[in-house]
Design a protein around this motif. Structure first.
Motif, short mmCIF file in Angstrom:
data_model
loop_
_atom_site.label_atom_id
_atom_site.label_comp_id
_atom_site.label_asym_id
_atom_site.label_seq_id
_atom_site.Cartn_x
_atom_site.Cartn_y
_atom_site.Cartn_z
N VAL A 21 0.84 -1.21 0.00
CA VAL A 21 0.00 0.00 0.00
C VAL A 21 0.87 1.25 0.00
O VAL A 21 0.64 2.20 -0.76
N GLU A 22 1.90 1.26 0.85
CA GLU A 22 2.76 2.44 1.00
C GLU A 22 3.57 2.70 -0.27
O GLU A 22 3.72 3.84 -0.70
N THR A 23 4.12 1.64 -0.88
CA THR A 23 4.92 1.83 -2.09
C THR A 23 4.05 2.27 -3.26
O THR A 23 4.46 3.07 -4.11
N ALA A 24 2.82 1.75 -3.33
CA ALA A 24 1.90 2.13 -4.41
C ALA A 24 1.56 3.61 -4.33
O ALA A 24 1.30 4.26 -5.35
N SER A 25 1.60 4.17 -3.13
CA SER A 25 1.28 5.59 -2.95
C SER A 25 2.43 6.49 -3.42
O SER A 25 2.23 7.69 -3.61
N GLY A 26 3.60 5.90 -3.60
CA GLY A 26 4.75 6.69 -4.01
C GLY A 26 5.40 7.46 -2.87
O GLY A 26 6.30 8.28 -3.08
N LYS A 27 4.97 7.20 -1.68
CA LYS A 27 5.48 7.93 -0.52
C LYS A 27 6.98 7.73 -0.33
O LYS A 27 7.68 8.64 0.13
N TYR A 28 7.46 6.55 -0.67
CA TYR A 28 8.87 6.25 -0.44
C TYR A 28 9.68 6.24 -1.74
O TYR A 28 10.77 5.68 -1.80
N ARG A 29 9.16 6.85 -2.75
CA ARG A 29 9.86 6.92 -4.03
C ARG A 29 11.03 7.92 -3.92
O ARG A 29 10.85 9.04 -3.44
N ARG A 30 12.18 7.50 -4.38
CA ARG A 30 13.37 8.35 -4.31
C ARG A 30 13.99 8.45 -5.70
O ARG A 30 14.15 7.44 -6.38
N MET A 31 14.34 9.66 -6.11
CA MET A 31 14.95 9.89 -7.41
C MET A 31 16.36 10.45 -7.25
O MET A 31 16.57 11.39 -6.49
N GLN A 32 17.29 9.87 -7.99
CA GLN A 32 18.66 10.36 -8.00
C GLN A 32 19.08 10.61 -9.45
O GLN A 32 18.83 9.78 -10.33
N GLN A 33 19.74 11.73 -9.67
CA GLN A 33 20.16 12.09 -11.00
C GLN A 33 21.69 12.14 -11.07
O GLN A 33 22.34 12.73 -10.20
N PHE A 34 22.26 11.53 -12.12
CA PHE A 34 23.71 11.50 -12.28
C PHE A 34 24.07 12.02 -13.68
O PHE A 34 23.64 11.44 -14.68
N PRO A 35 24.84 13.09 -13.74
CA PRO A 35 25.20 13.65 -15.05
C PRO A 35 26.28 12.82 -15.73
O PRO A 35 27.14 12.24 -15.07
N LEU A 36 26.23 12.75 -17.05
CA LEU A 36 27.23 12.04 -17.83
C LEU A 36 27.60 12.86 -19.05
O LEU A 36 26.78 13.60 -19.60
N LEU A 37 28.83 12.70 -19.48
CA LEU A 37 29.31 13.33 -20.71
C LEU A 37 29.97 12.23 -21.53
O LEU A 37 30.98 11.66 -21.12
N TRP A 38 29.38 11.95 -22.69
CA TRP A 38 29.89 10.90 -23.57
C TRP A 38 30.70 11.57 -24.68
O TRP A 38 30.14 12.14 -25.62
N ASP A 39 32.00 11.53 -24.53
CA ASP A 39 32.90 12.11 -25.52
C ASP A 39 33.16 11.04 -26.58
O ASP A 39 34.17 10.35 -26.55
N TYR A 40 32.23 10.91 -27.52
CA TYR A 40 32.35 9.82 -28.47
C TYR A 40 33.48 10.06 -29.47
O TYR A 40 33.97 9.14 -30.10
N ALA A 41 33.94 11.33 -29.60
CA ALA A 41 35.06 11.61 -30.48
C ALA A 41 36.34 10.97 -29.96
O ALA A 41 37.22 10.57 -30.74
N ASN A 42 36.46 10.83 -28.63
CA ASN A 42 37.65 10.25 -28.02
C ASN A 42 37.39 8.93 -27.32
O ASN A 42 38.26 8.41 -26.62
N GLY A 43 36.16 8.39 -27.47
CA GLY A 43 35.85 7.10 -26.88
C GLY A 43 35.88 7.09 -25.37
O GLY A 43 36.34 6.12 -24.76
N LEU A 44 35.36 8.15 -24.73
CA LEU A 44 35.37 8.25 -23.28
C LEU A 44 33.99 8.61 -22.75
O LEU A 44 33.22 9.34 -23.39
N LEU A 45 33.67 8.09 -21.56
CA LEU A 45 32.47 8.46 -20.84
C LEU A 45 32.87 9.04 -19.49
O LEU A 45 33.60 8.39 -18.72
N TYR A 46 32.42 10.26 -19.21
CA TYR A 46 32.65 10.90 -17.91
C TYR A 46 31.40 10.70 -17.06
O TYR A 46 30.32 11.16 -17.44
N PHE A 47 31.56 10.02 -15.95
CA PHE A 47 30.43 9.77 -15.05
C PHE A 47 30.52 10.73 -13.87
O PHE A 47 31.51 10.73 -13.13
N GLY A 48 29.49 11.54 -13.68
CA GLY A 48 29.50 12.56 -12.64
C GLY A 48 29.15 12.03 -11.28
O GLY A 48 28.11 12.39 -10.70
#
Length: 391
Positions: A127-154
């Motif tokens: 019941v509690e999870t269906a309500s979204g009461k305990y929903r947590r969101m985390q955002q992580f920035p990334l930069l995909w330098d495809y010209a140099n074959g690299l991924l920067y994970f923030g």
């Protein structure tokens, strides 16, 4: 967009298997189809991972002109969890059991009552999870330098990065490999035809120049020589104190640097604990040298780098080569757009790697014999000077 504003913090991955020679509308469509919040499952307690267009926690507006900058893609990954914390689950179960115990003649819930209590808690969780009461969101920035074959994970590598990299690998059918100190050294060794030399290295004690056992913080699941990151910071400290504050890279550009702001050290045997020193010039303080003399090795150091007229402040983590708190200094009248920012990020990574490559070159050659003798002598002389001062 985090990589385009403010201070920087990231760890890097190499990218292999990306078939396209440029990023186009078809790739933007892939991001859109796998956007965060777009595809939800019927489960009330799980983890959802999806892409974001980078502006904010709910940004799903991907666009080629917005997200592709200077042969690099800027975006984010959002990780949504909808789980009841274990402590709350335990509290609910205790409350249910307390109710049964109160009504029980013996004061102790029966086996069947314990089962009923657990079922009641599970129903409440649904019941509690269906309500979204305990929903947590985390955002992580990334930069995909495809010209140099690299991924920067923030962020720092862990469960979050595993979710992010897994999503990218599945969605774009690529292969990502974390670039810690050991992997960077191995990649350099392949290019320099020194792989056997690098592969044969073992951790060394700077106090007596002899090889030692592994470090307590070593990744037991990796054979990469990440210990070279700790030795690099130690060698850099000695070089700046005794040789020069300017180091010439393989491409013949020069880097002027100083160790500044912070220094973290730890005993590789786990015997004498950790120490963190904060100061404008921490390596100049006597406690820093005393820590090294007691057997500790640098694990993290702040530094200021100047290359090709561009100045950076940053903190480098030795084993992971993760960068945090990085700042790009600008002239007052300098015009600096997003494309310049991407170039500066590339320059920062290339500069740190270039310094490490200089160390790897010496560490895997006959020159290291001379260096380690000088470093050992320097530490011993410093120790005698401290003892004389104390007397």
């Amino acid at each position: 967009m985090p990589f385009l504003r403010g201070s920087l913090g990231f760890e890097r991955f190499s990218v292999a298997g990306f078939q396209a020679d440029r990023f186009g509308d078809e790739h933007i469509e892939i991001f859109t189809q796998n956007a965060a919040g777009r595809n939800e499952s019927s489960s009330t307690e799980n983890v959802h991972v999806g892409f974001l267009a980078g502006d904010h926690l709910f940004d799903q507006a991907f666009d080629l002109s917005k997200n592709v900058i200077n042969d690099a893609v800027h975006f984010s990954v959002r990780i949504d969890t909808n789980q009841i914390p274990a402590a709350i689950r335990a509290a609910w179960l205790s409350m249910e059991l307390a109710g049964y115990a109160k009504d029980s003649p013996s004061g102790v819930p029966t086996k069947s009552q314990r089962k009923e209590a657990k079922e009641a808690v599970e129903q409440r969780c649904e019941v509690e999870t269906a309500s979204g009461k305990y929903r947590r969101m985390q955002q992580f920035p990334l930069l995909w330098d495809y010209a140099n074959g690299l991924l920067y994970f923030g962020g720092s590598v862990g469960n979050s990065s595993a979710y992010c990299t897994d999503l990218l690998e599945r969605t774009f059918e690529i292969e990502l490999r974390r670039l810690g100190a050991g992997v960077i050294a191995q990649d350099w060794a392949v290019e320099a035809d020194r792989y056997a030399e690098i592969d044969g290295l073992s951790p060394i004690s700077f106090l007596d120049g002899e090889t030692t056992g592994g470090h307590v913080w070593a990744n037991e699941h990796s054979n990469a020589p990440d210990f070279l990151g700790n030795e690099f910071l130690m060698w850099l400290w000695w070089t700046l104190e005794n040789e020069s504050d300017t180091i010439t890279l393989a491409d013949e550009t020069e880097v002027t640097l100083m160790l500044a702001k912070t220094l973290s050290l730890e005993c590789p045997m786990g015997e004498s604990g950790k120490e963190t020193i904060s100061s404008e010039a921490p390596v100049k303080l006597p406690e820093a040298m005393q820590a090294v003399r007691s057997g500790k090795l640098p694990r993290k150091s702040g530094m200021t780098l100047v290359r090709d007229g561009r100045t950076f402040d940053l903190t480098l983590q030795a084993e992971t080569f993760g960068i945090s708190g990085a700042k790009i200094h600008l002239d007052e009248d300098e015009e600096f757009d997003d494309e310049d920012r991407i170039d500066a990020i590339r320059t920062l990574g290339e500069t740190v790697d270039g310094l490490f490559h200089v160390f790897c070159d010496r560490r895997s050659s006959d020159a290291w014999i001379k260096d380690i003798k000088k470093i050992t002598k320097w530490l011993n002389v410093s120790d005698r000077s401290n003892q004389k001062a104390a007397a």
